[in-house]
Scaffold this motif. Structure first.
Motif, short mmCIF file in Angstrom:
data_model
loop_
_atom_site.label_atom_id
_atom_site.label_comp_id
_atom_site.label_asym_id
_atom_site.label_seq_id
_atom_site.Cartn_x
_atom_site.Cartn_y
_atom_site.Cartn_z
N GLU A 6 0.81 -1.22 0.00
CA GLU A 6 0.00 0.00 0.00
C GLU A 6 0.85 1.27 0.00
O GLU A 6 0.40 2.31 -0.48
CB GLU A 6 -0.93 -0.02 1.21
CG GLU A 6 -2.01 -1.10 1.11
CD GLU A 6 -2.67 -1.41 2.44
OE1 GLU A 6 -3.56 -2.29 2.46
OE2 GLU A 6 -2.30 -0.79 3.46
N ASP A 7 2.06 1.19 0.53
CA ASP A 7 2.96 2.34 0.56
C ASP A 7 3.92 2.39 -0.63
O ASP A 7 4.73 3.30 -0.74
CB ASP A 7 3.79 2.32 1.86
CG ASP A 7 2.94 2.56 3.09
OD1 ASP A 7 1.84 3.11 2.94
OD2 ASP A 7 3.38 2.18 4.19
N TRP A 8 3.81 1.44 -1.54
CA TRP A 8 4.74 1.32 -2.66
C TRP A 8 4.36 2.29 -3.77
O TRP A 8 3.71 1.95 -4.73
CB TRP A 8 4.75 -0.12 -3.16
CG TRP A 8 5.89 -0.47 -4.06
CD1 TRP A 8 6.97 0.30 -4.36
CD2 TRP A 8 6.05 -1.70 -4.76
NE1 TRP A 8 7.81 -0.37 -5.22
CE2 TRP A 8 7.28 -1.61 -5.48
CE3 TRP A 8 5.31 -2.88 -4.84
CZ2 TRP A 8 7.74 -2.65 -6.28
CZ3 TRP A 8 5.77 -3.91 -5.64
CH2 TRP A 8 6.98 -3.79 -6.35
N SER A 9 4.80 3.53 -3.64
CA SER A 9 4.41 4.60 -4.58
C SER A 9 4.94 4.37 -6.00
O SER A 9 4.44 4.98 -6.95
CB SER A 9 4.88 5.96 -4.06
OG SER A 9 6.30 5.98 -3.90
N ALA A 10 5.94 3.50 -6.14
CA ALA A 10 6.48 3.21 -7.48
C ALA A 10 5.41 2.58 -8.38
O ALA A 10 5.55 2.58 -9.61
CB ALA A 10 7.68 2.28 -7.37
N LEU A 11 4.34 2.06 -7.79
CA LEU A 11 3.26 1.46 -8.57
C LEU A 11 2.33 2.49 -9.19
O LEU A 11 1.52 2.16 -10.07
CB LEU A 11 2.43 0.51 -7.69
CG LEU A 11 3.11 -0.75 -7.18
CD1 LEU A 11 2.20 -1.45 -6.17
CD2 LEU A 11 3.43 -1.69 -8.34
N ASP A 12 2.42 3.74 -8.73
CA ASP A 12 1.42 4.73 -9.11
C ASP A 12 1.35 4.97 -10.62
O ASP A 12 0.26 5.14 -11.18
CB ASP A 12 1.69 6.05 -8.39
CG ASP A 12 1.37 5.97 -6.91
OD1 ASP A 12 0.72 4.99 -6.50
OD2 ASP A 12 1.79 6.88 -6.16
N GLY A 13 2.49 5.00 -11.28
CA GLY A 13 2.48 5.24 -12.72
C GLY A 13 1.68 4.18 -13.47
O GLY A 13 0.82 4.50 -14.30
N ALA A 103 -5.22 2.14 -1.55
CA ALA A 103 -6.20 1.16 -2.01
C ALA A 103 -5.96 0.78 -3.46
O ALA A 103 -6.08 -0.39 -3.85
CB ALA A 103 -7.61 1.69 -1.82
N GLN A 104 -5.61 1.76 -4.28
CA GLN A 104 -5.36 1.47 -5.69
C GLN A 104 -4.11 0.60 -5.86
O GLN A 104 -4.08 -0.31 -6.70
CB GLN A 104 -5.21 2.77 -6.48
CG GLN A 104 -5.18 2.56 -7.99
CD GLN A 104 -5.18 3.86 -8.75
OE1 GLN A 104 -4.20 4.62 -8.68
NE2 GLN A 104 -6.25 4.15 -9.48
N ARG A 105 -3.09 0.88 -5.07
CA ARG A 105 -1.87 0.06 -5.16
C ARG A 105 -2.15 -1.38 -4.73
O ARG A 105 -1.73 -2.33 -5.39
CB ARG A 105 -0.78 0.66 -4.27
CG ARG A 105 -0.32 2.04 -4.70
CD ARG A 105 0.52 2.71 -3.62
NE ARG A 105 0.67 4.13 -3.88
CZ ARG A 105 0.81 5.05 -2.93
NH1 ARG A 105 0.84 4.69 -1.65
NH2 ARG A 105 0.94 6.33 -3.25
N ALA A 106 -2.86 -1.54 -3.61
CA ALA A 106 -3.20 -2.88 -3.15
C ALA A 106 -4.07 -3.60 -4.17
O ALA A 106 -3.89 -4.81 -4.43
CB ALA A 106 -3.93 -2.81 -1.80
N GLY A 107 -4.99 -2.87 -4.80
CA GLY A 107 -5.84 -3.47 -5.81
C GLY A 107 -5.07 -3.90 -7.04
O GLY A 107 -5.39 -4.91 -7.67
N PHE A 108 -4.05 -3.12 -7.39
CA PHE A 108 -3.22 -3.46 -8.55
C PHE A 108 -2.48 -4.77 -8.31
O PHE A 108 -2.44 -5.65 -9.18
CB PHE A 108 -2.24 -2.32 -8.83
CG PHE A 108 -1.46 -2.46 -10.10
CD1 PHE A 108 -2.06 -2.26 -11.32
CD2 PHE A 108 -0.11 -2.79 -10.07
CE1 PHE A 108 -1.34 -2.40 -12.51
CE2 PHE A 108 0.62 -2.92 -11.24
CZ PHE A 108 0.00 -2.73 -12.47
N VAL A 109 -1.88 -4.91 -7.13
CA VAL A 109 -1.16 -6.14 -6.81
C VAL A 109 -2.14 -7.30 -6.66
O VAL A 109 -1.85 -8.44 -7.06
CB VAL A 109 -0.33 -5.96 -5.52
CG1 VAL A 109 0.36 -7.27 -5.13
CG2 VAL A 109 0.73 -4.87 -5.72
N HIS A 110 -3.31 -7.03 -6.10
CA HIS A 110 -4.39 -8.03 -6.02
C HIS A 110 -4.70 -8.57 -7.41
O HIS A 110 -4.81 -9.79 -7.62
CB HIS A 110 -5.61 -7.35 -5.40
CG HIS A 110 -6.90 -8.09 -5.56
ND1 HIS A 110 -7.22 -9.22 -4.82
CD2 HIS A 110 -7.97 -7.86 -6.38
CE1 HIS A 110 -8.42 -9.64 -5.17
NE2 HIS A 110 -8.89 -8.84 -6.12
#
Length: 298
Positions: A6-13, A103-110
């Motif tokens: 959830e804190d992994w901001s590198a996923l935002d892009g 939530a968006q980061r967790a959903g992406f990894v989900h």
């Protein structure tokens, strides 16, 4: 692990790019409503997840307990799970496209976990069809383990981040008529936020009729009073575009799936009073006289 994701901001892009694609694909009202579960009354995605998970879990159970005799049934169940992933993934992607931040980061990894699990199950289905039962069993087991990881993250999305839950579920019920504003504070078609014993309420006078709905969007808690009145009979949430009918709070467009709570409203001596809805009531027609000075809500 979940907190790090959830804190992994590198996923935002990647999240922003993919969510943009999904948002464009689900922009038509019919598609958004179908995938959100607006017609169902609650989120569709959690209902559909039981199908692939159940099919794949049962296939692995047969692998362990039925031996070669259950091989064909196990392969069929793997296939059923693969078919069920299509609507399940579509509904989940639609819900995820309206999230942001942790939530968006967790959903992406989900989603990545579930895609990986699906690829493993597809490989298992092919291996089983070629008579490589043992390889199929191993692939199904690994895929089921990956599904479990994805399910854990999916649980956090709902139970920790509140994705898909009704954000007015614990709103208090106000049984007594409560004075909330002067009628003169309302402009035609301009929402006004007031509070009734601590509960936020949105007042709107549209086409001479006074309406009152809870000011909190049921989808993600957005402020409906900051939204726009559309077509003189609906209000659009400014956060994710959910549209509710002013007369009864009914959802006309998702991603919201739960109707906005409606409030009874009446006017007495130039004051607007509200209470939690007790049933069908006649429309309240009250027009602000333009000569009256504006007054702030109580």
């Amino acid at each position: 692990m979940s907190k790090k994701v959830e804190d992994w901001s590198a996923l935002d892009g990647a999240c922003h790019k993919v969510s943009g694609w999904v948002a464009r694909a689900t922009r038509p009202t019919a598609i958004k409503n179908a995938l959100s579960g607006t017609w169902l009354g609650h989120s569709l995605h959690p209902v559909l997840t039981d199908l692939p998970i159940g099919a794949w879990a049962t296939a692995s159970f047969l692998d362990v307990t039925a031996g070669p005799a259950g091989a064909e049934s196990a392969r069929r169940l793997v296939g059923v799970g693969l078919i069920a992933t299509v609507p399940t993934a579509a509904a989940g992607a639609s819900d995820w496209s309206d999230t942001y931040g942790p939530a968006q980061r967790a959903g992406f990894v989900h989603a990545l976990c579930n895609v990986t699990a699906t690829v493993m199950q597809a490989a298992s289905w092919v291996a089983r069809g070629r008579g490589r039962r043992r390889a199929g069993m191993v692939l199904s087991g690994a895929g089921l383990a990956m599904t479990a990881v994805g399910s854990y993250l999916g649980g956090r999305l709902s139970l920790v981040h509140g994705v898909g839950v009704n954000h007015t579920a614990f709103q208090g019920t106000i049984t007594e008529w409560t004075d909330v504003a002067a009628l003169s504070a309302l402009g035609d078609g301009r929402p006004l936020r007031v509070t009734a014993d601590g509960v936020p309420v949105m007042l709107v006078q549209a086409d001479g009729v006074l309406h009152a709905l809870s000011a909190t969007c049921t989808h993600a808690g957005g402020p409906l009073d900051e939204g726009a009145v559309v077509g003189d009979d609906c209000v659009r949430c400014p956060w994710h575009g959910s549209v509710f009918r002013l007369a009864d709070g009914k959802v006309k467009r998702g991603p919201a799936t739960v109707d906005a709570p409606r409030w009874d409203v009446k006017v007495h001596d130039g004051r607007v009073l509200v209470r939690s809805a007790t049933g069908d009531r006649e429309p309240v027609r009250a027009t602000v006289r333009r000569s009256e000075p504006a007054m702030t809500p109580s």
